[in-house]
Write a protein that holds these residues in place. Structure first.
Motif, PDB file in Angstrom:
ATOM      1  N   GLU A  90       8.089   6.948   7.186  1.00 46.33           N
ATOM      2  CA  GLU A  90       6.954   6.582   8.037  1.00 46.33           C
ATOM      3  C   GLU A  90       6.356   5.232   7.659  1.00 46.33           C
ATOM      4  OE1 GLU A  90       4.050   9.673   7.921  1.00 46.33           O
ATOM      5  OE2 GLU A  90       5.310  11.111   8.987  1.00 46.33           O
ATOM      6  N   GLY A  91       7.014   4.473   6.786  1.00 47.13           N
ATOM      7  CA  GLY A  91       6.451   3.211   6.319  1.00 47.13           C
ATOM      8  C   GLY A  91       6.500   2.120   7.360  1.00 47.13           C
ATOM      9  N   SER A  92       5.824   1.011   7.050  1.00 41.79           N
ATOM     10  CA  SER A  92       5.738  -0.092   8.008  1.00 41.79           C
ATOM     11  C   SER A  92       7.052  -0.842   8.148  1.00 41.79           C
ATOM     12  CB  SER A  92       4.638  -1.064   7.569  1.00 41.79           C
ATOM     13  OG  SER A  92       4.908  -1.556   6.266  1.00 41.79           O
ATOM     14  N   SER A  93       7.884  -0.850   7.089  1.00 40.25           N
ATOM     15  CA  SER A  93       9.128  -1.620   7.125  1.00 40.25           C
ATOM     16  C   SER A  93      10.359  -0.769   7.405  1.00 40.25           C
ATOM     17  CB  SER A  93       9.324  -2.370   5.801  1.00 40.25           C
ATOM     18  OG  SER A  93       9.409  -1.453   4.724  1.00 40.25           O
ATOM     19  N   TYR A  94      10.237   0.550   7.340  1.00 39.43           N
ATOM     20  CA  TYR A  94      11.368   1.430   7.635  1.00 39.43           C
ATOM     21  C   TYR A  94      10.856   2.792   8.082  1.00 39.43           C
ATOM     22  CZ  TYR A  94      15.535   4.329   7.049  1.00 39.43           C
ATOM     23  OH  TYR A  94      16.572   5.192   7.266  1.00 39.43           O
TER      24      TYR A  94
ATOM     25  N   VAL B 240       0.209  -5.200   8.470  1.00 32.49           N
ATOM     26  CA  VAL B 240      -0.091  -4.614   7.168  1.00 32.49           C
ATOM     27  C   VAL B 240       1.080  -3.739   6.726  1.00 32.49           C
ATOM     28  CG1 VAL B 240      -1.633  -3.087   5.898  1.00 32.49           C
ATOM     29  CG2 VAL B 240      -2.565  -4.667   7.602  1.00 32.49           C
ATOM     30  N   ALA B 241       1.616  -4.019   5.529  1.00 32.98           N
ATOM     31  CA  ALA B 241       2.750  -3.266   4.998  1.00 32.98           C
ATOM     32  C   ALA B 241       2.251  -2.052   4.216  1.00 32.98           C
ATOM     33  CB  ALA B 241       3.598  -4.159   4.095  1.00 32.98           C
ATOM     34  N   TYR B 242       2.908  -0.907   4.416  1.00 29.76           N
ATOM     35  CA  TYR B 242       2.570   0.296   3.669  1.00 29.76           C
ATOM     36  C   TYR B 242       3.782   1.219   3.617  1.00 29.76           C
ATOM     37  CZ  TYR B 242       2.221   2.748   8.138  1.00 29.76           C
ATOM     38  OH  TYR B 242       2.505   3.291   9.369  1.00 29.76           O
ATOM     39  N   ALA B 243       3.758   2.163   2.677  1.00 28.35           N
ATOM     40  CA  ALA B 243       4.816   3.157   2.531  1.00 28.35           C
ATOM     41  C   ALA B 243       4.171   4.531   2.376  1.00 28.35           C
ATOM     42  CB  ALA B 243       5.701   2.843   1.325  1.00 28.35           C
ATOM     43  N   VAL B 244       4.898   5.576   2.804  1.00 35.32           N
ATOM     44  CA  VAL B 244       4.379   6.945   2.781  1.00 35.32           C
ATOM     45  C   VAL B 244       5.413   7.849   2.130  1.00 35.32           C
ATOM     46  CG1 VAL B 244       3.560   8.889   4.163  1.00 35.32           C
ATOM     47  CG2 VAL B 244       3.088   6.545   4.906  1.00 35.32           C
ATOM     48  N   SER B 245       4.959   8.727   1.231  1.00 32.93           N
ATOM     49  CA  SER B 245       5.815   9.782   0.707  1.00 32.93           C
ATOM     50  C   SER B 245       4.990  11.055   0.576  1.00 32.93           C
ATOM     51  CB  SER B 245       6.412   9.392  -0.651  1.00 32.93           C
ATOM     52  OG  SER B 245       5.396   9.167  -1.605  1.00 32.93           O
ATOM     53  N   GLY B 246       5.672  12.211   0.698  1.00 36.68           N
ATOM     54  CA  GLY B 246       4.951  13.472   0.663  1.00 36.68           C
ATOM     55  C   GLY B 246       4.091  13.646   1.899  1.00 36.68           C
ATOM     56  N   GLY B 247       3.151  14.566   1.840  1.00 33.11           N
ATOM     57  CA  GLY B 247       2.263  14.807   2.964  1.00 33.11           C
ATOM     58  C   GLY B 247       3.026  15.190   4.220  1.00 33.11           C
ATOM     59  N   GLY B 248       2.626  14.622   5.336  1.00 34.17           N
ATOM     60  CA  GLY B 248       3.247  14.949   6.617  1.00 34.17           C
ATOM     61  C   GLY B 248       4.686  14.518   6.735  1.00 34.17           C
TER      62      GLY B 248
ATOM     63  N   ILE C 263       0.854  -1.180   0.000  1.00 32.85           N
ATOM     64  CA  ILE C 263       0.000   0.000   0.000  1.00 32.85           C
ATOM     65  C   ILE C 263       0.892   1.231   0.000  1.00 32.85           C
ATOM     66  CG2 ILE C 263      -1.759   1.283   1.281  1.00 32.85           C
ATOM     67  CD1 ILE C 263      -2.620  -1.421   2.496  1.00 32.85           C
ATOM     68  N   ASN C 264       0.557   2.211  -0.848  1.00 33.27           N
ATOM     69  CA  ASN C 264       1.349   3.435  -0.956  1.00 33.27           C
ATOM     70  C   ASN C 264       0.462   4.658  -0.765  1.00 33.27           C
ATOM     71  OD1 ASN C 264       4.142   2.469  -2.001  1.00 33.27           O
ATOM     72  ND2 ASN C 264       2.669   1.410  -3.312  1.00 33.27           N
ATOM     73  N   PHE C 265       0.867   5.530   0.160  1.00 30.97           N
ATOM     74  CA  PHE C 265       0.210   6.818   0.365  1.00 30.97           C
ATOM     75  C   PHE C 265       1.132   7.906  -0.160  1.00 30.97           C
ATOM     76  CE2 PHE C 265      -1.437   4.054   3.695  1.00 30.97           C
ATOM     77  CZ  PHE C 265      -2.804   4.305   3.672  1.00 30.97           C
ATOM     78  N   VAL C 266       0.652   8.731  -1.103  1.00 31.84           N
ATOM     79  CA  VAL C 266       1.496   9.729  -1.745  1.00 31.84           C
ATOM     80  C   VAL C 266       0.823  11.099  -1.669  1.00 31.84           C
ATOM     81  CG1 VAL C 266       2.732  10.388  -3.845  1.00 31.84           C
ATOM     82  CG2 VAL C 266       2.343   7.959  -3.342  1.00 31.84           C
ATOM     83  N   ASN C 267       1.314  11.954  -0.788  1.00 31.36           N
ATOM     84  CA  ASN C 267       0.921  13.366  -0.764  1.00 31.36           C
ATOM     85  C   ASN C 267      -0.582  13.573  -0.589  1.00 31.36           C
ATOM     86  OD1 ASN C 267       2.047  15.991  -0.801  1.00 31.36           O
ATOM     87  ND2 ASN C 267       1.221  16.331  -2.848  1.00 31.36           N
TER      88      ASN C 267
ATOM     89  N   TYR D 163       6.855  10.916  18.134  1.00 27.72           N
ATOM     90  CA  TYR D 163       6.918  10.630  16.707  1.00 27.72           C
ATOM     91  C   TYR D 163       5.517  10.683  16.088  1.00 27.72           C
ATOM     92  CZ  TYR D 163      11.312   8.564  18.343  1.00 27.72           C
ATOM     93  OH  TYR D 163      12.516   8.337  18.949  1.00 27.72           O
ATOM     94  N   PRO D 164       5.377  11.250  14.898  1.00 31.16           N
ATOM     95  CA  PRO D 164       4.068  11.250  14.228  1.00 31.16           C
ATOM     96  C   PRO D 164       3.519   9.844  14.010  1.00 31.16           C
ATOM     97  CG  PRO D 164       5.570  12.761  13.140  1.00 31.16           C
ATOM     98  CD  PRO D 164       6.384  12.000  14.137  1.00 31.16           C
ATOM     99  N   VAL D 165       4.411   8.901  13.701  1.00 27.23           N
ATOM    100  CA  VAL D 165       4.035   7.493  13.543  1.00 27.23           C
ATOM    101  C   VAL D 165       4.958   6.689  14.463  1.00 27.23           C
ATOM    102  CG1 VAL D 165       3.818   5.538  11.971  1.00 27.23           C
ATOM    103  CG2 VAL D 165       3.353   7.855  11.146  1.00 27.23           C
ATOM    104  N   PRO D 166       4.429   5.967  15.435  1.00 26.95           N
ATOM    105  CA  PRO D 166       5.298   5.238  16.361  1.00 26.95           C
ATOM    106  C   PRO D 166       6.045   4.094  15.680  1.00 26.95           C
ATOM    107  CG  PRO D 166       3.014   4.655  16.737  1.00 26.95           C
ATOM    108  CD  PRO D 166       3.008   5.791  15.751  1.00 26.95           C
ATOM    109  N   PHE D 167       7.207   3.761  16.200  1.00 27.73           N
ATOM    110  CA  PHE D 167       7.947   2.590  15.746  1.00 27.73           C
ATOM    111  C   PHE D 167       7.260   1.327  16.263  1.00 27.73           C
ATOM    112  CE2 PHE D 167      11.002   5.982  15.437  1.00 27.73           C
ATOM    113  CZ  PHE D 167      11.826   5.643  14.369  1.00 27.73           C
ATOM    114  N   THR D 168       7.343   0.259  15.499  1.00 29.23           N
ATOM    115  CA  THR D 168       6.782  -1.017  15.945  1.00 29.23           C
ATOM    116  C   THR D 168       7.632  -1.626  17.051  1.00 29.23           C
ATOM    117  OG1 THR D 168       5.923  -1.396  13.719  1.00 29.23           O
ATOM    118  CG2 THR D 168       6.031  -3.296  15.175  1.00 29.23           C
ATOM    119  N   GLN D 169       8.936  -1.505  16.920  1.00 27.97           N
ATOM    120  CA  GLN D 169       9.899  -1.953  17.930  1.00 27.97           C
ATOM    121  C   GLN D 169      10.727  -0.752  18.377  1.00 27.97           C
ATOM    122  OE1 GLN D 169       9.908  -4.973  19.159  1.00 27.97           O
ATOM    123  NE2 GLN D 169       8.467  -5.864  17.684  1.00 27.97           N
ATOM    124  N   PRO D 170      11.293  -0.779  19.599  1.00 29.55           N
ATOM    125  CA  PRO D 170      12.140   0.340  20.025  1.00 29.55           C
ATOM    126  C   PRO D 170      13.247   0.589  19.005  1.00 29.55           C
ATOM    127  CG  PRO D 170      11.665  -1.080  21.887  1.00 29.55           C
ATOM    128  CD  PRO D 170      11.116  -1.783  20.669  1.00 29.55           C
TER     129      PRO D 170
END
Length: 357
Positions: free
Chosen positions: A287-291, A257-265, A225-229, A313-320
């Motif tokens: 801010e993605g699920s894998s990095y 659920v895997a996703y990636a974010v670019s642009g926006g916040g 899943i990709n969120f772009v701007n 953090y705007p999006v929390p880490f899954t692990q410390p």
């Protein structure tokens, strides 16, 4: 060709029985209106080109290109207002442009279709906006929910098609309505979802903007899943409003659920004034699920007090996460918060980088 109300037949039924495609049967129908009845236009193995048709105050079912062999048609500059389902395009490779729909129980059902420049007006009876069971490209889709109801805008369901559904949504405004309803809901397996330059809105509650709690991630089919701007309830980040998130944390089987974010916040920088002096400017470009990656810069920053300042953090880490670079004399990071140095003896200029997933 008038509708026979006693048997509720279609106003116009076009048939080309016994072939695997429309076989060149592509009539152009334009500049007329249909009122009342059960079905407006029903095609079977025909690829019609429908233009400038008025079906407001129309039948229960509007345009039904509901056979797999109906592919290759077009629908342009059409107005529909139908009680149950205004538009069904099942054959795919059919292009819909400049359409206005007052929805019924649903607005449209699509399989392998492109829809561009559509205004959807759902009344209170609407249960779904757009139902997808295969790939679809939706561009400049505006859905107005002022009449209430409780529904998700885009319902992606794997209904035994040759491949699971996928979605490319761009330059649109989609608003769900009703408590617990997400703008996009996925049931079963899916391939990919890309959302670009779109306003995603909850009508009456908070939660994920894509609800995948009943979805199933497939290692062989799902690419992500990709969120772009985009904007999310009018904000650059889902987390700007408590209770919102990009997606459900896991699918129906408990898979993250895997996703990636670019642009926006992810492009936003925030300035925090130091307690004693200077500033700390930070952003979270990953801010993605894998990095995930957090970057901060101290400029003459000083906090002589014993109480440390913190950044959530705007999006929390899954692990410390791990602090991979730190020019400060101290500082620590949890999955949700970065703690800045305290009891400092002198101002600091330098970087801090936090990474993880």
């Amino acid at each position: 060709m008038a509708t026979d109300q006693s048997v509720k037949q279609s106003w116009m039924s076009m048939y080309n029985i016994g072939v695997g495609s429309s076989n060149g049967n592509s009539p152009t129908l334009r500049d007329f209106s249909i009122r009342g009845g059960q079905v407006g236009i029903h095609a079977n193995v025909v690829a019609p080109h429908l233009q400038r048709i008025d079906m407001t105050a129309g039948p229960n079912y509007g345009i039904m290109l509901d056979q797999i062999n109906d592919y290759g048609g077009t629908v342009d500059d059409v107005q529909l207002a139908d009680n149950v389902l205004p538009l069904a395009i099942i054959g795919g490779i059919t292009f819909v442009t400049r359409i206005g729909i007052t929805c019924g129980v649903a607005c449209m059902e699509l399989v392998g279709t492109s829809v561009r420049d559509a205004i959807l007006l759902p009344p209170a009876r609407t249960q779904w906006g757009i139902i997808l069971s295969s790939g679809a490209h939706l561009d400049d889709i505006i859905l107005d929910t002022e009449n209430g109801g409780a529904f998700t805008v885009i319902q992606m369901s794997n209904m035994a098609n040759t491949s699971p559904p996928s979605l490319e949504l761009s330059s649109s405004e989609v608003q769900s309505f009703g408590t617990g309803k997400a703008p996009i809901t996925v049931d079963g397996q899916y391939q990919s979802i890309t959302i670009t330059n779109t306003q995603l809105l909850h009508g009456a509650s908070t939660g994920p903007f894509i609800d995948l709690s009943k979805a199933q991630i497939s290692p062989s089919n799902t690419s992500g899943i990709n969120f772009v701007n985009n904007t999310y309830d009018g904000r650059a980040e889902p987390s700007d409003i408590a209770g919102n998130s990009y997606v459900s944390a896991t699918d129906e089987l408990g898979t993250p659920v895997a996703y990636a974010v670019s642009g926006g916040g992810s492009t936003r920088q925030t300035t925090l004034a130091g307690t004693t002096a200077g500033t700390f400017v930070w952003s979270m470009p990953g801010e993605g699920s894998s990095y995930k990656r957090f970057v901060g810069h101290y400029t003459g920053y000083n906090n002589a007090n014993a109480t440390a300042q913190t950044v959530t953090y705007p999006v929390p880490f899954t692990q410390p996460p791990k602090i991979t670079s730190n020019d400060a004399p101290s500082g620590s990071a949890s999955a949700t918060t970065l703690t800045l140095p305290a009891s400092m003896g002198a101002p600091l200029t330098g970087w801090i980088i936090v990474e993880g997933y």
